[in-house]
Motif scaffolding. Structure first.
Motif, short mmCIF file in Angstrom:
data_model
loop_
_atom_site.label_atom_id
_atom_site.label_comp_id
_atom_site.label_asym_id
_atom_site.label_seq_id
_atom_site.Cartn_x
_atom_site.Cartn_y
_atom_site.Cartn_z
N GLN A 1 -2.64 -4.06 -9.07
CA GLN A 1 -2.17 -2.91 -8.20
C GLN A 1 -4.08 -2.74 -8.39
O GLN A 1 -4.77 -1.84 -7.12
N ILE B 1 -6.95 -1.93 -5.54
CA ILE B 1 -7.26 -0.71 -4.50
C ILE B 1 -8.17 -0.33 -4.76
O ILE B 1 -9.40 0.51 -3.66
N ILE C 1 -4.53 -5.67 -1.27
CA ILE C 1 -3.91 -4.69 -1.57
C ILE C 1 -2.68 -5.14 -2.00
O ILE C 1 -2.06 -6.64 -1.37
N HIS C 2 -1.92 -4.98 -3.70
CA HIS C 2 -0.99 -5.21 -3.21
C HIS C 2 -0.29 -5.18 -2.49
O HIS C 2 0.28 -3.80 -2.53
N GLU D 1 5.04 1.32 -2.90
CA GLU D 1 4.95 2.84 -3.39
C GLU D 1 4.75 3.89 -2.81
O GLU D 1 4.67 4.89 -3.05
N TYR E 1 2.98 -4.08 -3.45
CA TYR E 1 4.66 -3.70 -4.11
C TYR E 1 2.94 -2.07 -3.81
O TYR E 1 3.48 -0.87 -4.02
N THR E 2 2.16 -1.92 -3.58
CA THR E 2 0.84 -0.36 -4.10
C THR E 2 1.15 0.06 -2.20
O THR E 2 1.77 1.39 -2.05
#
Length: 168
Positions: free
Chosen positions: A81, A85, A91-92, A98, A94-95
């Motif tokens: 992550q 960023i 970009i992951h 979130e 999960y990022t």
């Protein structure tokens, strides 16, 4: 040289610092070793709490990151992550999830605050209307003792004209 059969190199975060003030070293270690012990190499650090200027600090040796990526080291999710960023990896997912959760929470909080503000405003206006109606009722009673005449009103208008506060 692998310390045991089936060992894999892992790039992950090792937690250091106090209970309320953690910071992380980004380290390379074997997958079965404890989180903070037996580190092969430290390739960066991350301080997630904002400093005096409101910044989160991240330092990485990107040459070593690419070296371990070429040789098949596994990266933990938080490290991926962070690398996403800063733009080193994509970009992951999960990022993104979130970020959507954070915006949804922010919108819900803004709606709650607006609702509470509107409720307080309507309650305040109801109270002022009630107090004004009581004042009107009480003013009728108190006006009988103090007569208001046209002479007093004309005197106050003349004084205002003289002071140039009120220009008619």
């Amino acid at each position: 040289m692998k310390p045991y059969p089936g060992a894999k190199l892992v790039v992950r975060m090792a937690r250091y610092g106090c209970t309320n003030r953690p910071f992380y070293h980004i380290v390379v270690t074997w997958n079965r070793y404890p989180r903070d012990k037996k580190i092969k190499e430290q390739i960066g650090f991350y301080d997630r709490l904002p400093n005096q200027t409101g910044e989160q600090v991240l330092g990485l040796n990107l040459d070593r990151v690419s070296y371990y990526f070429k040789y098949g080291a596994q990266f933990s999710r938080p490290v991926l992550q962070l690398l996403g960023i800063i733009g080193y990896f994509p970009i992951h997912p999960y990022t993104l999830l979130e970020a959507k959760r954070i915006t949804r929470r922010r919108e819900e909080l803004e709606e709650k605050i607006k609702g509470l503000y509107n409720e307080q405003k309507s309650e305040h206006s109801k109270e002022t209307i009630e107090s004004e109606s009581l004042d009107i009722d009480q003013s009728n009673v108190s006006d009988t003792n103090v007569p208001v005449t046209s002479e007093i009103l004309s005197e106050s208008l003349n004084k205002a004209r003289e002071l140039s506060v009120l220009k008619l």
